[in-house]
Design a protein around this motif. Structure first.
Motif, short mmCIF file in Angstrom:
data_model
loop_
_atom_site.label_atom_id
_atom_site.label_comp_id
_atom_site.label_asym_id
_atom_site.label_seq_id
_atom_site.Cartn_x
_atom_site.Cartn_y
_atom_site.Cartn_z
N VAL A 197 -16.84 -2.83 -80.15
CA VAL A 197 -16.49 -1.90 -80.95
C VAL A 197 -17.53 -1.38 -81.88
O VAL A 197 -17.44 -0.26 -82.33
CB VAL A 197 -15.36 -2.48 -81.83
N ALA A 198 -18.40 -2.34 -82.36
CA ALA A 198 -19.56 -1.84 -83.15
C ALA A 198 -20.28 -0.71 -82.19
O ALA A 198 -20.94 0.32 -82.83
CB ALA A 198 -20.55 -3.05 -83.57
N HIS A 199 -20.66 -0.92 -80.96
CA HIS A 199 -21.17 0.24 -80.10
C HIS A 199 -20.77 1.54 -80.11
O HIS A 199 -21.06 2.47 -80.28
CB HIS A 199 -21.50 -0.27 -78.84
N VAL A 200 -19.25 1.36 -80.04
CA VAL A 200 -18.47 2.42 -80.28
C VAL A 200 -18.55 3.21 -81.55
O VAL A 200 -18.55 4.48 -81.77
CB VAL A 200 -16.83 2.26 -79.84
N LYS A 201 -18.32 2.43 -82.53
CA LYS A 201 -18.74 3.10 -84.01
C LYS A 201 -19.89 3.61 -83.97
O LYS A 201 -20.16 4.70 -84.65
CB LYS A 201 -18.39 1.83 -84.76
N LEU A 207 -19.87 6.91 -82.18
CA LEU A 207 -19.08 7.92 -82.96
C LEU A 207 -20.19 8.60 -84.23
O LEU A 207 -19.91 9.64 -84.43
CB LEU A 207 -17.81 7.14 -83.44
N HIS A 208 -20.58 7.65 -85.02
CA HIS A 208 -21.59 8.05 -85.97
C HIS A 208 -22.48 9.08 -85.58
O HIS A 208 -22.80 10.34 -86.26
CB HIS A 208 -22.22 6.86 -86.68
N SER A 209 -23.20 8.43 -84.69
CA SER A 209 -24.10 9.69 -84.20
C SER A 209 -23.57 11.27 -83.89
O SER A 209 -24.24 12.13 -83.76
CB SER A 209 -24.86 9.07 -82.86
N ASN A 220 -22.27 13.02 -74.76
CA ASN A 220 -21.55 12.06 -75.91
C ASN A 220 -20.16 11.83 -75.63
O ASN A 220 -20.03 10.55 -75.73
CB ASN A 220 -21.69 12.78 -77.22
N PHE A 221 -19.63 12.65 -75.04
CA PHE A 221 -17.99 12.13 -74.66
C PHE A 221 -18.07 11.27 -73.56
O PHE A 221 -17.30 10.24 -73.37
CB PHE A 221 -17.27 13.39 -74.33
#
Length: 271
Positions: A36-40, A43-45, A65-66
């Protein structure tokens, strides 16, 4: 004595699987938090690029990115469906302490998003059902779907399937076929009018179709005795008289012709 030994053996044997399940659950939670931290981070980037680099952001970069986000979400789904991952639905979270005071450890753990763990926040963060507004919207959609008859619903489904099939067919076609179709369309539809082109060439090259009227304020050459118009207004006119002397008429008044045989008088002389 024998009963006591059997009871101790039973308790120890039952405690070992429980400890194993707890360790397995802890490892699964850590792995899930890491994913989940990787997904976060992704998303931030991506959001930063959309907000600050949108001018030079290209469509292939957006698709990349998608694709990254989609791959990370698929990895999380595979982790949750893994046989070694315990079922998180069987785990219940119960708040042991609620306080309206600020908790620095909780704020640091949640990146300053949840500074307190109070009675007002717990129902939202530990909710296992959608929000009441979302539930109300789902009820409205379900009611609208129930009001549509089977025949109408079937027609809408067929129309949607037809549109999706056409879209998939166009996407699956080779790029060369699409380029050939585009070229054929461009050839069949001319982008200019031959009549307008000929009229423009004739006007530029031969002056064909142009108006012959002169703009106001200009006087044709070859008219003696009439000079150019003064830019001060249409009622002012300068007249040149033959014989070397000049006389200026009053504003808007006619100019008296000089009689033949009489010399021109200077200003101030009497007749």
């Amino acid at each position: 004595m024998i009963f006591g030994v059997f009871f101790v053996f039973f308790c120890s044997s039952s405690a070992v699987p429980q400890q194993r399940e707890e360790k397995q659950l802890e490892a699964s939670v850590e792995s899930l938090v890491s994913r989940v931290a990787h997904v976060k981070s992704a998303l931030h980037s991506f959001i930063y690029k959309l907000e600050n680099e949108y001018e030079r952001l290209t469509w292939p970069s957006v698709l990349d990115n998608f694709a990254l986000l989609s791959g990370q979400l698929n990895t999380i789904n595979k982790l949750l469906k893994n046989e070694k991952t315990p079922s998180f639905r069987n785990q219940v979270i119960i708040p042991l302490l609620l306080s309206p005071d600020r908790d620095e450890d909780l704020a640091k753990l949640t990146e300053q998003r949840v500074p307190v763990f109070s009675h007002e926040i717990v129902p939202d963060y530990l909710r296992t059902k959608p929000d009441p507004e979302v539930e109300e919207q789902e009820k409205q959609l379900s009611a609208e779907a129930a009001r549509i008859g089977p025949d109408v619903a079937q027609k809408q489904i067929q129309t949607l399937n037809k549109l999706c099939s056409n879209l998939l067919e166009k996407l699956n076609n080779p790029r060369d076929d699409r380029d050939a179709e585009s070229a054929a369309i461009r050839q069949n539809k001319p982008s200019f009018n031959p009549a307008d082109t000929n009229a423009l060439v004739g006007a530029v090259a031969f002056g064909k179709g142009l108006s012959k009227c002169r703009p106001p304020g200009q006087v044709a050459a070859g008219h003696p005795g009439q000079g150019p118009m003064i830019s001060g207004g249409p009622t002012l006119q300068q007249v040149t008289i033959g014989g070397g002397s000049s006389q200026q008429a009053g504003i808007g008044g006619p100019v008296a012709p000089q009689q033949q045989g009489q010399p021109g008088r200077r200003p101030g002389e009497l007749g």
